[in-house]
Structure formats: C-alpha cells, structure tokens
Design a protein around this motif. Structure first.
Motif, mmCIF file in Angstrom:
data_model
loop_
_atom_site.group_PDB
_atom_site.id
_atom_site.type_symbol
_atom_site.label_atom_id
_atom_site.label_comp_id
_atom_site.label_asym_id
_atom_site.label_seq_id
_atom_site.Cartn_x
_atom_site.Cartn_y
_atom_site.Cartn_z
ATOM 1 N N THR A 252 0.838 -1.195 0.000
ATOM 2 C CA THR A 252 0.000 0.000 0.000
ATOM 3 C C THR A 252 0.880 1.255 0.000
ATOM 4 O O THR A 252 1.973 1.274 0.558
ATOM 5 C CB THR A 252 -0.926 0.064 1.233
ATOM 6 O OG1 THR A 252 -0.120 0.101 2.407
ATOM 7 C CG2 THR A 252 -1.854 -1.131 1.286
ATOM 8 N N MET A 253 0.347 2.268 -0.661
ATOM 9 C CA MET A 253 1.020 3.567 -0.746
ATOM 10 C C MET A 253 -0.059 4.642 -0.573
ATOM 11 O O MET A 253 -1.226 4.389 -0.873
ATOM 12 C CB MET A 253 1.667 3.747 -2.130
ATOM 13 C CG MET A 253 2.847 2.848 -2.418
ATOM 14 S SD MET A 253 4.324 3.359 -1.533
ATOM 15 C CE MET A 253 4.679 4.898 -2.364
ATOM 16 N N PRO A 254 0.327 5.845 -0.128
ATOM 17 C CA PRO A 254 -0.668 6.916 -0.013
ATOM 18 C C PRO A 254 -0.946 7.558 -1.376
ATOM 19 O O PRO A 254 -0.905 8.778 -1.537
ATOM 20 C CB PRO A 254 -0.012 7.902 0.957
ATOM 21 C CG PRO A 254 1.448 7.682 0.770
ATOM 22 C CD PRO A 254 1.636 6.246 0.416
ATOM 23 N N ILE A 255 -1.218 6.688 -2.358
ATOM 24 C CA ILE A 255 -1.340 7.144 -3.743
ATOM 25 C C ILE A 255 -2.425 6.331 -4.448
ATOM 26 O O ILE A 255 -2.551 5.137 -4.232
ATOM 27 C CB ILE A 255 0.013 6.962 -4.466
ATOM 28 C CG1 ILE A 255 0.963 8.078 -4.066
ATOM 29 C CG2 ILE A 255 -0.145 6.932 -5.983
ATOM 30 C CD1 ILE A 255 2.325 7.968 -4.676
ATOM 31 N N GLU A 256 -3.219 7.015 -5.267
ATOM 32 C CA GLU A 256 -4.102 6.324 -6.211
ATOM 33 C C GLU A 256 -3.742 6.784 -7.625
ATOM 34 O O GLU A 256 -3.373 7.937 -7.830
ATOM 35 C CB GLU A 256 -5.572 6.661 -5.937
ATOM 36 C CG GLU A 256 -6.130 5.979 -4.711
ATOM 37 C CD GLU A 256 -7.641 6.190 -4.560
ATOM 38 O OE1 GLU A 256 -8.274 6.764 -5.473
ATOM 39 O OE2 GLU A 256 -8.172 5.781 -3.518
ATOM 40 N N SER A 257 -3.889 5.875 -8.585
ATOM 41 C CA SER A 257 -3.627 6.224 -9.981
ATOM 42 C C SER A 257 -4.932 6.607 -10.663
ATOM 43 O O SER A 257 -5.904 5.852 -10.626
ATOM 44 C CB SER A 257 -2.973 5.042 -10.699
ATOM 45 O OG SER A 257 -1.710 4.792 -10.134
ATOM 46 N N MET A 345 -2.274 11.667 -1.404
ATOM 47 C CA MET A 345 -3.448 11.928 -0.570
ATOM 48 C C MET A 345 -3.502 13.353 -0.046
ATOM 49 O O MET A 345 -4.495 13.758 0.552
ATOM 50 C CB MET A 345 -3.494 10.931 0.588
ATOM 51 C CG MET A 345 -3.613 9.486 0.140
ATOM 52 S SD MET A 345 -5.070 9.147 -0.875
ATOM 53 C CE MET A 345 -6.341 9.196 0.368
ATOM 54 N N PHE A 401 2.327 11.285 6.065
ATOM 55 C CA PHE A 401 0.891 11.014 6.177
ATOM 56 C C PHE A 401 0.572 10.391 7.533
ATOM 57 O O PHE A 401 -0.382 10.771 8.195
ATOM 58 C CB PHE A 401 0.455 10.093 5.033
ATOM 59 C CG PHE A 401 0.691 10.714 3.688
ATOM 60 C CD1 PHE A 401 -0.230 11.598 3.159
ATOM 61 C CD2 PHE A 401 1.854 10.469 2.973
ATOM 62 C CE1 PHE A 401 -0.012 12.208 1.935
ATOM 63 C CE2 PHE A 401 2.081 11.066 1.754
ATOM 64 C CZ PHE A 401 1.147 11.943 1.229
ATOM 65 N N HIS A 402 1.394 9.453 7.948
ATOM 66 C CA HIS A 402 1.130 8.775 9.220
ATOM 67 C C HIS A 402 1.610 9.605 10.408
ATOM 68 O O HIS A 402 1.272 9.299 11.548
ATOM 69 C CB HIS A 402 1.797 7.393 9.236
ATOM 70 C CG HIS A 402 1.049 6.401 8.402
ATOM 71 N ND1 HIS A 402 1.103 5.051 8.609
ATOM 72 C CD2 HIS A 402 0.207 6.567 7.360
ATOM 73 C CE1 HIS A 402 0.328 4.427 7.727
ATOM 74 N NE2 HIS A 402 -0.209 5.338 6.956
ATOM 75 N N VAL A 406 1.021 16.350 6.795
ATOM 76 C CA VAL A 406 0.637 16.481 5.394
ATOM 77 C C VAL A 406 0.826 17.924 4.920
ATOM 78 O O VAL A 406 0.772 18.864 5.722
ATOM 79 C CB VAL A 406 -0.819 16.035 5.149
ATOM 80 C CG1 VAL A 406 -0.967 14.544 5.364
ATOM 81 C CG2 VAL A 406 -1.781 16.814 6.019
ATOM 82 N N ALA A 414 -7.692 14.578 3.385
ATOM 83 C CA ALA A 414 -7.131 13.484 2.594
ATOM 84 C C ALA A 414 -8.045 13.091 1.450
ATOM 85 O O ALA A 414 -9.155 12.620 1.665
ATOM 86 C CB ALA A 414 -6.895 12.285 3.503
ATOM 87 N N PRO A 416 -7.369 11.720 -2.899
ATOM 88 C CA PRO A 416 -6.416 11.605 -4.010
ATOM 89 C C PRO A 416 -6.881 12.361 -5.239
ATOM 90 O O PRO A 416 -6.686 11.914 -6.356
ATOM 91 C CB PRO A 416 -6.380 10.102 -4.254
ATOM 92 C CG PRO A 416 -7.735 9.635 -3.873
ATOM 93 C CD PRO A 416 -8.209 10.536 -2.772
ATOM 94 N N ARG A 417 -7.503 13.520 -5.052
ATOM 95 C CA ARG A 417 -8.015 14.267 -6.214
ATOM 96 C C ARG A 417 -7.548 15.715 -6.208
ATOM 97 O O ARG A 417 -8.177 16.579 -6.810
ATOM 98 C CB ARG A 417 -9.550 14.264 -6.206
ATOM 99 C CG ARG A 417 -10.127 12.875 -6.274
ATOM 100 C CD ARG A 417 -11.627 12.943 -6.283
ATOM 101 N NE ARG A 417 -12.187 11.621 -6.066
ATOM 102 C CZ ARG A 417 -13.472 11.350 -6.110
ATOM 103 N NH1 ARG A 417 -14.334 12.299 -6.370
ATOM 104 N NH2 ARG A 417 -13.899 10.124 -5.896
#
Lengths: 419, 98
Positions: A252-257, A345, A401-402, A406, A414, A416-417
């Motif tokens: 897992t990563m604090p990222i969405e594609s 995020m 993030f944790h 941020v 948070a 991812p947009r």
C-alpha cells in the motif's frame, strides 16, 4: 557540449544534415551501476542528468519500460508555474521555476520555455480574497504575484467573456507573470541528451520485473533485459508507483492512480497569450506555438490505469471552456488523450530516501509533475547522492501522512483528487 | 462505461458517484488505534487490474454499490449492494478489535 548552435546548424545544413549524432545512444545494460533510475520520463531523466552534472555520479542507468518520454512527460498540458500557498510547495516549485529560467542554456537544448504568465480567474469576492492571500504568501517568499482587475483581464484576454451575464462572472484574478509553458518533448530529449553525453546509459524497452534483495536491502533489479545490480535504486515511475512498489513487497502507498485527459484544438491565429485557469470548475488553457489551444480539466474521478479518458469528462471540459469563451463553440477539437497520474493523498509529492534500504522514491506528482521536472530531478539527485534530502524536498517524506505532517495546499483533507 | 445497478439495470456512469476504494476498513468511531486510522485514511492498494470499489447510484435509486472493476479495461465483473459490508464494524466489535 555546445552541439546545437547557429554555427553547427549552418555547417550541417551545408553538408546535407548527414553528420548529426543521435541525441542519445542505445546501450545494452551493463551488469552493474552505481545508481539505477527506474523510469525514463521527465523526472527520471532529469534525476540522471543532475546526478551526473551536480554530483559527478555518471555510472548511472535509466531504465524505461517503453520508449523515452512515452508517459506523462509527453502527455501533459505543458504549464509551468510556482503559485502555491504553503511554504514547502512554494520553495520547491520556485526552485523549479529558477531552473526552468535557465534550462535551455543549461541543456544547450531549446525547451521553448515561454514566460507568458499564468492567470487564475476568480469568480466570487471570497475567491478573490483567497487569491490575494495566496498571492501575498507567494510574494512573502520572493515569488512574483499580482492581483488583476476584471478590466485588466479583459485587456489581456480579449476573447474572454467578462460580462456580468456570463455563467460565472469574473471578478478578478491572480497573475504570476513568470509562469508559462515549455515544450514538453524537448524537455525529455534535452535531459536525455545531457545525461547521455555525461555517460548515463538510457536503456529503453527495459521493464523492471522485480527487485534483487540482500535481506531488507535493495541491491538491484530484474528486468526484461536481465539482472542489473546497483548500490542505489531510485524509483521515478509516476502513475506506476503502486505497481513497482508492489514488486518490492510494499503493498500500500498513499497514492491512487487516476486518468487525466488533455485536449488540443485545430490551429487558430493568436488567441490567448497566457495560461488561463477557470475558478468555478477545473479548466486550464494555453495556446501552443503551432496555434492549437491546449487545455484540460478534471480527473476521470475513479481509479484508472487506462491512459485514455471517457466522454463525460470531455463533455464537462468543453462546457467549461464555452462558459469562458463562448466564441470557441465552433472550433474543432483535434485530439484528446489521457495520462495516468499518481495522485497523493494531500496533493503534494514524495521525494525521499527509502522506504527500503538502498531504495529512493520519487512520486505523488498529481496533476503537476511537468512543472516540477527540473527541481524534482535536482532534489532527487541530491537525495540519492547524499543519502539525505535537500531542504527543498525535506518536507516531502513518505511517512508524513502517518505522522500528521501532510502538505495540504488546498486545505481539503485526505483525498487523491487534489491539484 | 455502464454500471448495472441491481435495482435500476444498466445505467451510464454519469448517474453514479465514485466513493473510492472499497478495500479499506473503517475502524470503530471510538477507536484510538492510530495505525488503523492512518491505513484507512491514507493507504491504498491501487491495483492495475480488478479493483474493489464503492459507487453510489446518486442520480438514480441512491443505493450504495460494491463494484469490482478492472482499472485497465473498465470491465465490471460484479455489482452488489454495499450494505452487506456494514457488518465490518460489527465484526471488529465481536473480535474485540478496536
């Protein structure tokens, strides 16, 4: 290094253009390097360039799955700006702006950097207040910013609907004059040539399929062209970050594609000589030197690796364009395409050592990776060479993030947009 | 892209609102487990392939749906009501997790 000059152009023109050398070699991968950079996009190439130029580390391989510059460096809308609110972002992107201002000379490659300005339109008094705050924050850190009135905007962009009956009337705007556009392919080619001439091996069609490990430590990669070892392995793969990190056992990563589309119209006569952004939706536009209007809007809105967009977003972007420029209703759209963005995020990037020993990570560029290309590579090269971040990228950690640190320029929480 | 709502049948994607990754487990509201909250808020699997996600038919029956969609091809292999998953919190409670 001065390969391109008026003299060399003339000489080669007179000799039939037979003597030009390829801008970069096509070497076979060696068994080992000091540094491997995964990803032959803008950031990977600029990282290799600055490793060689600033730190004297030339035994470097850039591994690219496809061909050079086939990802987001050739898919963006070419805008360059440093108009952020938070100091971490402002300092980083302003460093990038300063590198842009000298990039063509530095690379001896015309990246066609054009400081035509970037104007953010405000449509409510509250939004204009918010822009004034951001402009003041920018000026406080030495970045240029100025508020513009509607009358000034009407003079600058005559085609804009500035009437009170517009769908979203314009009440002013925030201008950064030093912002602008650059020729994105030239950036990739210029960095590639600069890195190559300093000894970096740029290896195309070389897909990383796994990581070589010694305990926890990353000691190289397996690729579609064999095993390659290195003391340091740097990852700069934008939208593919999750996939590559999974190969290293990080799920897992604090990222969405997400997919972001871009569009270009047929060529027009000079229509707009700045970069313009809409404040009541998500729309931005500039005009290329060929005359096409280059513009884009919002993400598709759902996770995607498809590198192509959908029609609902096309519809939305066109309606935003017409809300600003009713006169463009009959202009034909020439092409549209999509790129996979690594949406972090908090909307800010990650340039850091780790997360595994021997590994270095550069990702989370959201919409804005292109303008960051010089500073991203410059800071990443520093981080790789010295095993610690430069002050410019020290805030852009993975663990922020944790740890509740941020860098949320939009103050939106948070998602991812962002940006 | 069409999503087949169990109530309404196949409908265009513009009728739906994406509510994000459906793999995340929301901790109990009173939980003080920071790692679990951080994972819920920030960490994503982000697969290139089948993705388990939540959509709402906001322009239709307003049902929340659990959709499995391929992020490379947009093929949708299953759509079900998401309400079955509301037991996630209850299960945590039963197992004594926070």
């Amino acid at each position: 290094m001065a390969e391109y000059s008026a003299f060399s152009l003339l000489k080669n023109a007179l000799t039939g253009n037979k003597d030009w050398k390829p801008a970069w070699r096509k070497p076979a991968p060696k068994a080992s390097y000091d540094v491997i950079v995964i990803g032959g996009g803008g950031h990977g190439l600029s990282t290799a360039y600055y490793l060689a130029k600033e730190h004297g580390i030339t035994n470097v391989a850039v591994l690219e799955k496809g061909w050079l510059g086939s990802g987001n460096v050739g898919r963006n809308t070419t805008a360059v700006r440093s108009n952020y609110l938070l100091p971490a972002n402002t300092r980083f992107y302003e460093h990038s702006m300063k590198l842009w201002e000298n990039l063509s000379h530095d690379l001896n490659y015309n990246v066609m950097f054009s400081q035509r300005g970037c104007l953010n339109l405000a449509h409510t008094p509250a939004q204009l207040d918010d822009f004034a705050r951001r402009g003041n924050a920018m000026r406080h850190l030495g970045v240029d910013a100025e508020l513009m009135t509607t009358a000034e905007i009407a003079r600058l962009v005559p085609a804009l609907d500035v009437s009170a009956t517009a769908r979203f009337p314009i009440v002013g705007g925030l201008m950064q004059r030093r912002a602008g556009t650059a020729r994105h392919d030239a950036v990739a080619w210029g960095y590639a040539r600069g890195a190559d001439r300093r000894g970096v091996d740029i290896i195309e069609n070389c897909e990383v399929t796994g990581f070589l490990r010694d305990g926890d430590r990353i000691i190289g990669v397996t690729t579609s062209r064999g095993e390659i070892r290195a003391r340091k392995v740097a990852v700069a793969v934008a939208g593919s970050t999750g996939q590559v990190m999974r190969l290293a056992g990080i799920d897992t990563m604090p990222i969405e594609s997400h997919v972001l589309q871009a569009f270009v119209t047929e060529s027009l006569k000079p229509f707009i000589d700045t970069v313009l952004t809409f404040g009541m939706g998500h729309f931005y536009m500039s005009q290329s030197d060929k005359g096409g209007l280059v513009y884009g809007g919002d993400l598709e809105g759902y996770n995607s690796y498809a590198q192509r967009g959908s029609l609902p977003v096309v519809d939305e972007v066109m309606s935003e364009m017409l809300a600003l420029f009713p006169g463009l209703a009959r202009v034909r759209m020439l092409r549209s395409w999509g790129g996979v963005c690594d949406m972090s995020m908090d909307g800010s990037p990650i340039i850091t050592t780790g997360p595994l020993p021997g590994m270095y990570l550069n990702c989370g560029w959201c919409y804005g990776g292109f303008k960051a290309t010089p500073a991203s590579g410059w800071c990443f090269a520093w981080t790789i060479a010295k095993d610690e971040p430069h002050a410019f990228n020290a805030p852009f950690t993975l663990d922020r993030f944790h740890r509740g640190l941020v860098i949320d320029d939009k103050g939106q929480g948070a998602t991812p947009r962002l940006h | 892209m069409l999503i087949t709502c169990p109530y309404c049948g196949p409908r265009d994607v513009i009728e739906f609102t994406y509510q994000g990754d459906g793999n995340r487990e929301r901790p109990q509201p009173a939980s003080q487990n920071l790692d679990a909250w951080n994972a819920y808020v920030y960490d994503r699997l982000n697969p290139a392939g089948d993705h388990n996600e939540i959509w709402q038919h906001s322009g239709g029956c307003r049902a929340h749906l659990r959709v499995v969609r391929n992020t490379l091809t947009h093929e949708i292999s299953s759509v079900a009501f998401a309400r079955g998953d509301h037991k996630v919190a209850a299960r945590h409670k039963a197992e004594g997790k926070t």
